[in-house]
Write an enzyme that holds these catalytic residues in place. Structure first.
Site, PDB file in Angstrom:
ATOM      1  N   LEU A 154      38.040  49.190  30.358  1.00  0.00           N
ATOM      2  CA  LEU A 154      39.009  48.251  31.176  1.00  0.00           C
ATOM      3  C   LEU A 154      39.909  49.083  32.090  1.00  0.00           C
ATOM      4  CD1 LEU A 154      39.410  45.027  29.083  1.00  0.00           C
ATOM      5  CD2 LEU A 154      37.563  45.811  30.368  1.00  0.00           C
TER       6      LEU A 154
ATOM      7  N   THR B 278      32.542  45.059  39.238  1.00  0.00           N
ATOM      8  CA  THR B 278      33.290  44.229  40.212  1.00  0.00           C
ATOM      9  C   THR B 278      32.599  43.511  41.400  1.00  0.00           C
ATOM     10  OG1 THR B 278      35.231  44.264  41.849  1.00  0.00           O
ATOM     11  CG2 THR B 278      34.553  46.391  41.094  1.00  0.00           C
TER      12      THR B 278
ATOM     13  N   GLU C 270      33.844  43.529  43.971  1.00  0.00           N
ATOM     14  CA  GLU C 270      34.349  44.298  45.184  1.00  0.00           C
ATOM     15  C   GLU C 270      33.079  45.287  45.527  1.00  0.00           C
ATOM     16  OE1 GLU C 270      37.079  45.303  47.260  1.00  0.00           O
ATOM     17  OE2 GLU C 270      37.393  43.224  46.756  1.00  0.00           O
TER      18      GLU C 270
ATOM     19  N   TYR D 267      38.377  51.947  46.122  1.00  0.00           N
ATOM     20  CA  TYR D 267      38.255  51.504  44.737  1.00  0.00           C
ATOM     21  C   TYR D 267      36.803  50.854  44.456  1.00  0.00           C
ATOM     22  CZ  TYR D 267      38.463  47.668  41.411  1.00  0.00           C
ATOM     23  OH  TYR D 267      38.239  46.699  40.255  1.00  0.00           O
TER      24      TYR D 267
ATOM     25  N   LYS E 212      34.017  52.169  41.730  1.00  0.00           N
ATOM     26  CA  LYS E 212      33.466  51.335  40.758  1.00  0.00           C
ATOM     27  C   LYS E 212      31.984  51.465  41.046  1.00  0.00           C
ATOM     28  CE  LYS E 212      36.707  49.304  38.482  1.00  0.00           C
ATOM     29  NZ  LYS E 212      36.811  49.035  36.996  1.00  0.00           N
TER      30      LYS E 212
HETATM   31  P1  NAP Z   1      45.170  45.860  35.400  1.00  0.00           P
HETATM   32  O1  NAP Z   1      46.011  44.575  34.828  1.00  0.00           O
HETATM   33  O2  NAP Z   1      45.511  46.332  36.379  1.00  0.00           O
HETATM   34  O3  NAP Z   1      44.913  46.797  34.164  1.00  0.00           O
HETATM   35  C1  NAP Z   1      44.382  47.973  34.181  1.00  0.00           C
HETATM   36  C2  NAP Z   1      44.737  48.844  32.990  1.00  0.00           C
HETATM   37  O4  NAP Z   1      44.114  50.282  32.970  1.00  0.00           O
HETATM   38  C3  NAP Z   1      46.311  49.082  32.355  1.00  0.00           C
HETATM   39  O5  NAP Z   1      46.197  48.856  31.287  1.00  0.00           O
HETATM   40  C4  NAP Z   1      46.560  50.334  32.713  1.00  0.00           C
HETATM   41  O6  NAP Z   1      47.650  51.043  32.161  1.00  0.00           O
HETATM   42  C5  NAP Z   1      45.311  50.975  32.567  1.00  0.00           C
HETATM   43  N1  NAP Z   1      45.080  52.584  33.297  1.00  0.00           N
HETATM   44  C6  NAP Z   1      45.147  52.812  34.714  1.00  0.00           C
HETATM   45  N2  NAP Z   1      44.965  54.042  35.117  1.00  0.00           N
HETATM   46  C7  NAP Z   1      44.605  54.502  33.788  1.00  0.00           C
HETATM   47  C8  NAP Z   1      44.398  55.795  33.482  1.00  0.00           C
HETATM   48  N3  NAP Z   1      44.452  56.634  34.342  1.00  0.00           N
HETATM   49  N4  NAP Z   1      44.284  56.246  32.219  1.00  0.00           N
HETATM   50  C9  NAP Z   1      44.298  54.950  31.239  1.00  0.00           C
HETATM   51  N5  NAP Z   1      44.616  53.879  31.368  1.00  0.00           N
HETATM   52  C10 NAP Z   1      44.699  53.601  32.834  1.00  0.00           C
HETATM   53  O7  NAP Z   1      43.504  45.335  35.470  1.00  0.00           O
HETATM   54  P2  NAP Z   1      42.839  44.108  34.990  1.00  0.00           P
HETATM   55  O8  NAP Z   1      43.041  43.013  36.050  1.00  0.00           O
HETATM   56  O9  NAP Z   1      43.192  43.815  33.546  1.00  0.00           O
HETATM   57  O10 NAP Z   1      41.243  44.508  35.023  1.00  0.00           O
HETATM   58  C11 NAP Z   1      40.649  45.256  33.947  1.00  0.00           C
HETATM   59  C12 NAP Z   1      39.483  45.976  34.720  1.00  0.00           C
HETATM   60  O11 NAP Z   1      38.454  45.041  35.165  1.00  0.00           O
HETATM   61  C13 NAP Z   1      39.691  47.102  35.701  1.00  0.00           C
HETATM   62  O12 NAP Z   1      38.833  47.903  35.445  1.00  0.00           O
HETATM   63  C14 NAP Z   1      39.463  46.343  36.949  1.00  0.00           C
HETATM   64  O13 NAP Z   1      39.169  47.324  37.991  1.00  0.00           O
HETATM   65  C15 NAP Z   1      38.301  45.485  36.664  1.00  0.00           C
HETATM   66  N6  NAP Z   1      38.201  44.219  37.285  1.00  0.00           N
HETATM   67  C16 NAP Z   1      39.109  43.234  37.479  1.00  0.00           C
HETATM   68  C17 NAP Z   1      39.188  41.889  37.967  1.00  0.00           C
HETATM   69  C18 NAP Z   1      39.936  40.916  38.095  1.00  0.00           C
HETATM   70  O14 NAP Z   1      39.939  40.030  39.070  1.00  0.00           O
HETATM   71  N7  NAP Z   1      41.189  41.133  37.292  1.00  0.00           N
HETATM   72  C19 NAP Z   1      37.792  41.678  38.409  1.00  0.00           C
HETATM   73  C20 NAP Z   1      36.843  42.629  38.209  1.00  0.00           C
HETATM   74  C21 NAP Z   1      36.838  43.815  37.860  1.00  0.00           C
HETATM   75  P3  NAP Z   1      49.207  50.700  32.601  1.00  0.00           P
HETATM   76  O15 NAP Z   1      49.429  49.362  31.970  1.00  0.00           O
HETATM   77  O16 NAP Z   1      49.919  51.812  31.921  1.00  0.00           O
HETATM   78  O17 NAP Z   1      49.002  50.574  34.003  1.00  0.00           O
HETATM   79  O1  G4F Z   2      44.632  39.519  44.906  1.00  0.00           O
HETATM   80  P1  G4F Z   2      44.011  40.964  45.545  1.00  0.00           P
HETATM   81  O2  G4F Z   2      44.977  42.331  45.613  1.00  0.00           O
HETATM   82  O3  G4F Z   2      42.774  41.089  44.775  1.00  0.00           O
HETATM   83  P2  G4F Z   2      41.397  41.697  45.226  1.00  0.00           P
HETATM   84  O4  G4F Z   2      41.513  42.734  46.497  1.00  0.00           O
HETATM   85  O5  G4F Z   2      40.423  40.823  45.612  1.00  0.00           O
HETATM   86  O6  G4F Z   2      40.840  42.638  43.965  1.00  0.00           O
HETATM   87  C1  G4F Z   2      41.069  41.967  42.799  1.00  0.00           C
HETATM   88  O7  G4F Z   2      39.816  41.354  42.569  1.00  0.00           O
HETATM   89  C2  G4F Z   2      38.740  42.330  42.240  1.00  0.00           C
HETATM   90  C3  G4F Z   2      37.436  41.667  41.980  1.00  0.00           C
HETATM   91  O8  G4F Z   2      36.702  41.052  43.096  1.00  0.00           O
HETATM   92  C4  G4F Z   2      38.889  43.467  41.400  1.00  0.00           C
HETATM   93  F1  G4F Z   2      37.947  44.334  41.150  1.00  0.00           F
HETATM   94  C5  G4F Z   2      40.273  44.301  41.636  1.00  0.00           C
HETATM   95  O9  G4F Z   2      40.406  44.985  40.571  1.00  0.00           O
HETATM   96  C6  G4F Z   2      41.569  43.402  41.690  1.00  0.00           C
HETATM   97  O10 G4F Z   2      41.366  42.762  40.527  1.00  0.00           O
HETATM   98  O11 G4F Z   2      43.727  40.357  46.984  1.00  0.00           O
HETATM   99  C7  G4F Z   2      42.997  39.082  47.271  1.00  0.00           C
HETATM  100  C8  G4F Z   2      43.035  38.693  48.525  1.00  0.00           C
HETATM  101  C9  G4F Z   2      42.388  39.912  49.738  1.00  0.00           C
HETATM  102  O12 G4F Z   2      41.489  39.578  50.394  1.00  0.00           O
HETATM  103  C10 G4F Z   2      43.925  40.351  50.159  1.00  0.00           C
HETATM  104  O13 G4F Z   2      43.993  40.989  51.498  1.00  0.00           O
HETATM  105  O14 G4F Z   2      44.245  38.353  49.046  1.00  0.00           O
HETATM  106  C11 G4F Z   2      44.569  39.283  50.263  1.00  0.00           C
HETATM  107  N1  G4F Z   2      46.056  39.054  50.282  1.00  0.00           N
HETATM  108  C12 G4F Z   2      46.866  38.322  51.386  1.00  0.00           C
HETATM  109  N2  G4F Z   2      48.201  38.775  51.204  1.00  0.00           N
HETATM  110  C13 G4F Z   2      46.713  39.843  49.957  1.00  0.00           C
HETATM  111  C14 G4F Z   2      48.069  39.554  50.092  1.00  0.00           C
HETATM  112  N3  G4F Z   2      46.547  40.701  48.492  1.00  0.00           N
HETATM  113  C15 G4F Z   2      47.802  40.910  47.853  1.00  0.00           C
HETATM  114  N4  G4F Z   2      47.479  42.074  46.863  1.00  0.00           N
HETATM  115  N5  G4F Z   2      48.905  41.052  48.321  1.00  0.00           N
HETATM  116  C16 G4F Z   2      49.348  40.249  49.430  1.00  0.00           C
HETATM  117  O15 G4F Z   2      50.421  40.173  50.038  1.00  0.00           O
END
Ligand code: NAP
Ligand code: G4F
Length: 342
Positions: free
Chosen positions: A87, A133, A135, A157, A161
């Site tokens: 993750l 993801t 994305e 990103y 991925k």
């Molecule tokens: P997150 O809250 O940003 O957590 C990311 C984790 O990765 C944190 O524990 C961070 O550590 C750790 N990390 C970052 N860089 C690292 C490195 N170089 N070495 C070791 N650890 C590192 O992300 P999340 O929302 O839980 O997402 C988990 C995974 O699912 C990610 O890979 C993300 O890309 C993927 N994903 C997320 C979503 C979503 O909507 N949440 C959707 C699709 C895929 P620190 O706490 O030290 O920063």
């Molecule tokens: O919350 P976001 O930054 O999430 P985004 O870019 O969809 O990415 C997240 O979901 C992905 C899965 O589809 C993961 F893979 C990824 O690791 C991450 O968890 O932005 C959502 C949307 C974007 O379209 C962005 O342009 O919200 C729009 N947005 C509008 N105003 C904003 C803002 N996003 C952020 N972060 N901050 C703003 O002020």
């Protein structure tokens, strides 16, 4: 029966913390990889690690980094886990345009480092989950995205991925490693990082209520398929309990704009508002005093945007019997209630 032993990379993140809770509730031994930082950043797992029955008995933390080959190899060699959940990632799409090389190293090569360790150590029983993801779909003309939809990533990103997605598939097919990609659509929670838009909106509205500070957002038209992280970590676990590794989409099948999220949150908080648009942007004005609750600013736009995501999780439903429990309204309600109670 032997206890299951899991490594979670990214255990301090949103998903890592929910997954650790889930695995511990299922009696796993959990090893988490954490990065060294000048301040301790284990808030999301402190409730687990501070529990004396769990700390260093069923939950162990190890320093390491996804960009450091030796730390990944040594940890996997030391633990010889039955499951690895990868993750850890630089997970912020906009930030990936600012630090693309680091993002590629952690998010693409980091996955390869794990797979190479599993292969070299000949860990035949070790199953690997890769946090893929939505994305990957990027700028896509499909109305709904499934495992069969083409990928068109548009950010550093997403491209990193995409490498991970294909290297997982490659190692699965070439070496018979049980490795699978969970293609997860956006999932949020009260533990979501503060700079992702859903949490930013709720924290911003809290600031507005407490101190009148205006919330500044970017593109309000972007649409996302938003679920709850708790539902999604269950799906990750289920993917590794299958006989065969399969790449699967997890999504709710509903898509809402950022504007929808903001408006629902305002309504939930009983803030009456009007809107106006001009060449400076879009404004949400407080009906009781005319103050600006929220406005848009191009500084939060990305060089390239993913305008629309909606996922088709029928395959996961059939294979895993997985179905999200939270809908959009329940997600917002929980995020607001947690924020305003604490
Ligand atoms: P997150 O809250 O940003 O957590 C990311 C984790 O990765 C944190 O524990 C961070 O550590 C750790 N990390 C970052 N860089 C690292 C490195 N170089 N070495 C070791 N650890 C590192 O992300 P999340 O929302 O839980 O997402 C988990 C995974 O699912 C990610 O890979 C993300 O890309 C993927 N994903 C997320 C979503 C979503 O909507 N949440 C959707 C699709 C895929 P620190 O706490 O030290 O920063
Ligand atoms: O919350 P976001 O930054 O999430 P985004 O870019 O969809 O990415 C997240 O979901 C992905 C899965 O589809 C993961 F893979 C990824 O690791 C991450 O968890 O932005 C959502 C949307 C974007 O379209 C962005 O342009 O919200 C729009 N947005 C509008 N105003 C904003 C803002 N996003 C952020 N972060 N901050 C703003 O002020």
């Amino acid at each position: 029966m032997h206890k299951k032993v899991a490594i979670i990379t990214g255990i301090t993140g949103q998903d890592g913390s929910y997954l650790a809770e889930l695995l511990l509730s299922k009696n796993y031994i959990v090893h988490g990889l954490i990065r060294r930082s000048s301040l301790i950043k284990t808030d999301r797992i402190d409730h687990l690690f501070n529990d004396r029955k769990i700390r260093n008995k069923r939950l162990f933390l190890h320093y390491g980094d996804m960009t450091d080959d030796l730390s990944i190899y040594s940890l996997i060699n030391l633990i010889k886990p039955t499951e690895i959940y990868n993750l850890a990632a630089q997970s912020h799409v906009k930030v990936s345009f600012e630090i693309p090389l680091y993002t590629a190293n952690a998010d693409a090569l980091g996955t390869l480092r794990i797979l190479e360790a599993v292969r070299n150590l000949n860990l035949k029983k070790c199953k690997v989950y890769q946090a893929s993801t939505s994305e990957l779909y990027g700028n896509n003309s499909s109305k709904i995205m499934s495992e069969k939809t083409y990928f068109n990533p548009v950010s550093p990103y997403a491209v990193a991925k995409l490498y991970s997605y294909y290297i997982v598939k490659s190692y699965r097919e070439a070496y018979g490693i049980f490795a699978c990609n969970g293609i997860l659509f956006n999932h949020e929670s009260p533990k979501r990082g503060e700079t992702f838009v859903t949490r930013k909106i709720i924290l911003g509205l809290k600031d507005y209520i407490n101190s009148g500070k205006t919330l500044i957002l970017g593109n309000l038209d972007a649409k996302r398929d938003w679920g709850h992280a708790k539902d999604y970590v269950e799906g990750m676990w289920l993917m590794l309990q299958q006989k065969k590794p399969k790449d699967l989409v997890l999504a709710t099948g509903k898509s809402y704009s950022v504007r929808d999220f903001l408006i629902k949150s305002l309504k939930y908080l009983n803030i009456r508002f009007s809107t106006k648009k001009n060449k400076l942007g879009e404004f949400f004005l407080d009906s009781s005093n005319g103050q600006i609750i929220c406005k848009t600013d191009k500084k939060y736009h990305r060089p390239l945007e993913v305008p629309y995501l909606k996922g088709d999780a029928r395959k996961a439903r059939k294979t895993l019997n997985w179905k999200p429990k939270y809908n959009f309204d329940a997600l917002i309600k929980e995020m607001i209630e947690e924020e305003f109670v604490n």
